[in-house]
Motif scaffolding. Structure first.
Motif, mmCIF file in Angstrom:
data_model
loop_
_atom_site.group_PDB
_atom_site.id
_atom_site.type_symbol
_atom_site.label_atom_id
_atom_site.label_comp_id
_atom_site.label_asym_id
_atom_site.label_seq_id
_atom_site.Cartn_x
_atom_site.Cartn_y
_atom_site.Cartn_z
ATOM 1 N N VAL A 154 0.961 -1.118 -0.001
ATOM 2 C CA VAL A 154 0.126 0.240 -0.137
ATOM 3 C C VAL A 154 0.748 1.110 0.150
ATOM 4 N N ASN A 155 1.867 1.226 0.561
ATOM 5 C CA ASN A 155 2.914 2.228 0.987
ATOM 6 C C ASN A 155 3.490 2.310 -0.423
ATOM 7 N N SER A 156 3.946 1.487 -1.017
ATOM 8 C CA SER A 156 4.573 1.456 -2.307
ATOM 9 C C SER A 156 3.853 2.134 -3.384
ATOM 10 N N SER A 157 2.406 1.644 -3.183
ATOM 11 C CA SER A 157 1.574 2.097 -4.469
ATOM 12 C C SER A 157 1.353 3.555 -4.279
ATOM 13 N N LEU A 158 1.271 4.197 -3.130
ATOM 14 C CA LEU A 158 0.953 5.680 -3.211
ATOM 15 C C LEU A 158 2.406 6.403 -3.251
ATOM 16 N N GLN A 159 3.727 5.915 -2.975
ATOM 17 C CA GLN A 159 4.821 6.391 -3.373
ATOM 18 C C GLN A 159 5.045 6.565 -4.822
ATOM 19 N N THR A 160 4.832 5.151 -5.158
ATOM 20 C CA THR A 160 4.954 5.296 -6.881
ATOM 21 C C THR A 160 4.166 6.197 -7.837
ATOM 22 N N VAL A 161 2.906 6.260 -7.145
ATOM 23 C CA VAL A 161 2.154 7.153 -7.957
ATOM 24 C C VAL A 161 2.622 8.703 -7.762
ATOM 25 N N LEU A 162 2.995 9.059 -6.594
ATOM 26 C CA LEU A 162 3.319 10.351 -6.333
ATOM 27 C C LEU A 162 4.668 10.842 -7.111
ATOM 28 N N ILE A 163 5.550 9.651 -7.037
ATOM 29 C CA ILE A 163 6.846 9.971 -7.704
ATOM 30 C C ILE A 163 6.768 10.442 -9.420
ATOM 31 N N PHE A 164 5.763 9.215 -9.839
ATOM 32 C CA PHE A 164 5.593 9.605 -11.338
ATOM 33 C C PHE A 164 4.592 10.537 -11.893
ATOM 34 N N LEU A 165 4.163 11.171 -10.665
ATOM 35 C CA LEU A 165 3.145 12.518 -10.893
ATOM 36 C C LEU A 165 4.106 13.856 -11.291
ATOM 37 N N VAL A 166 5.300 13.562 -10.752
ATOM 38 C CA VAL A 166 6.432 14.716 -10.859
ATOM 39 C C VAL A 166 6.905 14.914 -12.301
ATOM 40 N N PRO A 167 6.781 16.116 -12.937
ATOM 41 C CA PRO A 167 7.146 16.351 -14.116
ATOM 42 C C PRO A 167 8.548 16.225 -14.363
ATOM 43 N N LEU A 168 9.038 15.698 -15.469
ATOM 44 C CA LEU A 168 10.405 15.261 -15.662
ATOM 45 C C LEU A 168 11.084 16.074 -16.974
ATOM 46 N N CYS A 169 10.043 16.790 -17.758
ATOM 47 C CA CYS A 169 10.609 17.475 -18.731
ATOM 48 C C CYS A 169 11.182 16.847 -19.699
ATOM 49 N N GLY A 170 11.296 15.537 -19.915
ATOM 50 C CA GLY A 170 11.920 14.891 -20.947
ATOM 51 C C GLY A 170 13.467 14.352 -20.571
ATOM 52 N N ARG A 171 13.788 14.564 -19.239
ATOM 53 C CA ARG A 171 15.103 13.927 -18.577
ATOM 54 C C ARG A 171 14.729 12.610 -18.266
ATOM 55 N N ASN A 172 15.894 11.693 -18.615
ATOM 56 C CA ASN A 172 15.706 10.490 -18.709
ATOM 57 C C ASN A 172 16.996 9.631 -18.340
ATOM 58 N N LYS A 173 17.757 10.333 -17.804
ATOM 59 C CA LYS A 173 19.139 9.731 -17.574
ATOM 60 C C LYS A 173 19.212 9.458 -15.969
ATOM 61 N N ILE A 174 18.970 8.355 -15.466
ATOM 62 C CA ILE A 174 19.070 7.844 -14.049
ATOM 63 C C ILE A 174 20.543 7.623 -13.399
ATOM 64 N N GLU A 175 20.889 8.372 -12.420
ATOM 65 C CA GLU A 175 22.167 8.134 -11.837
ATOM 66 C C GLU A 175 22.280 6.838 -11.031
#
Length: 312
Positions: A154-175
């Motif tokens: 349940v915690n993971s579901s909430l965290q995942t949704v909130l994280i991927f609602l953040v605008p990335l503006c095309g940035r895609n390189k994860i360190e």
């Protein structure tokens, strides 16, 4: 969801250790060995707990849950990392990144809670031995294990949704070498103070409430053990509790370092190596920590081997 996060955004590049080609070769060999040991050790714990009637107790029920969880947790990140270490393509699809974050975070949260539940089991065994079978009834054990999995995801579901609602503006390189909250937030093109505070607060709850239960359980256990006059009784109590405390220290130490300090307090390389520790080293070590000094497990192992040898 922001359009650039979903419809026109196809995926991410997991940079991992790509800036260190020599290290990648060494890591591939080391992590492959560790992963195979993780599969072998945790599968053995699950099989022995099923096959030997003497191991069908609350302690080994929870240990089987932990082993299954560790198998899933490691498998959610390591196979992909091994592929990336050996190839030039470091990409992961958007859906794959969402799934990886959801699964890895859910399993990590579940392990935090499950380790707290296992501490309570040790408290009941040492401090309430005459009432242990009544307190740790199979139905209660199943309920506590199920609650650990439910709360974790349940915690993971909430965290995942909130994280991927953040605008990335095309940035895609994860360190990083897998999709995790701190490096994903660094891709955001907006202020993430609120998101970081929310993730920090959720981590505080998931980590520190089980820690409080573990601290309470072991403070009571120490008092009881010190009052035991028999040296063999003390060794037995410390033997079963010592294994659990070692696992707790390894997992919580690395998880607290990763999630409960400001992101600018440690380098990206430190974050990667700490993540390696709790995604592969701890799951690999857990079965050996629990079995090396455990006469019940070693005895069950000998029985299984003797039985298979006699059948031939």
């Amino acid at each position: 969801m922001d359009q650039k996060n979903g419809s026109s955004f196809t995926g991410f590049i997991l940079l991992g250790f790509s800036d260190r080609p020599q290290l990648e070769r060494v890591l591939f060999v080391v992590l492959l060995i560790f992963y195979l040991l993780t599969l072998l050790g945790n599968t053995s714990i699950i099989a022995l707990s099923r096959l030997d009637p003497h191991l069908q107790t609350p302690m080994y029920f929870f240990l089987s849950n932990l082993s299954f969880l560790d198998l899933c947790y490691t498998t959610s990140t390591v196979p992909q990392l091994l592929v990336h270490l050996r190839g030039a393509d470091k990409s992961i699809s958007f859906a794959g990144c969402v799934a990886q974050l959801f699964i890895a975070l859910g399993l990590g949260c579940t392990e935090c809670i499950l380790l707290g539940v296992m501490a309570f089991d040790r408290y009941a065994a040492v401090c309430r031995p005459l009432h242990y079978t009544v307190i740790m009834h199979p139905r209660l054990c199943a309920l506590m294990a199920s609650a650990s999995w439910f709360i974790g995801f349940v915690n993971s579901s909430l965290q995942t949704v909130l994280i991927f609602l953040v605008p990335l503006c095309g940035r895609n390189k994860i360190e990083h070498f897998f999709c995790e909250i701190p490096p994903l937030l660094k891709l955001a093109c907006v202020d993430t103070t609120v998101n970081e505070s929310e993730a920090f607060f959720a981590s505080m709850i998931i980590l520190l409430i089980p820690v409080a239960l573990i601290t309470f359980s072991y403070s009571r256990i120490v008092k009881v053990v010190l009052a035991i006059k028999s040296a063999s009784g003390q060794r037995k109590a410390f033997g079963t509790c010592g294994s659990h405390l070692t696992v707790v220290s390894l997992f919580y130490g690395s998880a607290i370092y990763a999630y409960l300090q400001p992101s600018n307090n440690h380098s990206q390389d430190q974050g990667k190596f700490v993540s390696l520790f709790y995604t592969i080293v701890t799951p690999m070590a857990n079965p050996f920590i629990y079995t090396l000094r455990n006469k019940d497990v070693m005895g069950a192992m000998k029985k299984v081997f003797c039985r298979s040898f006699d059948s031939r």
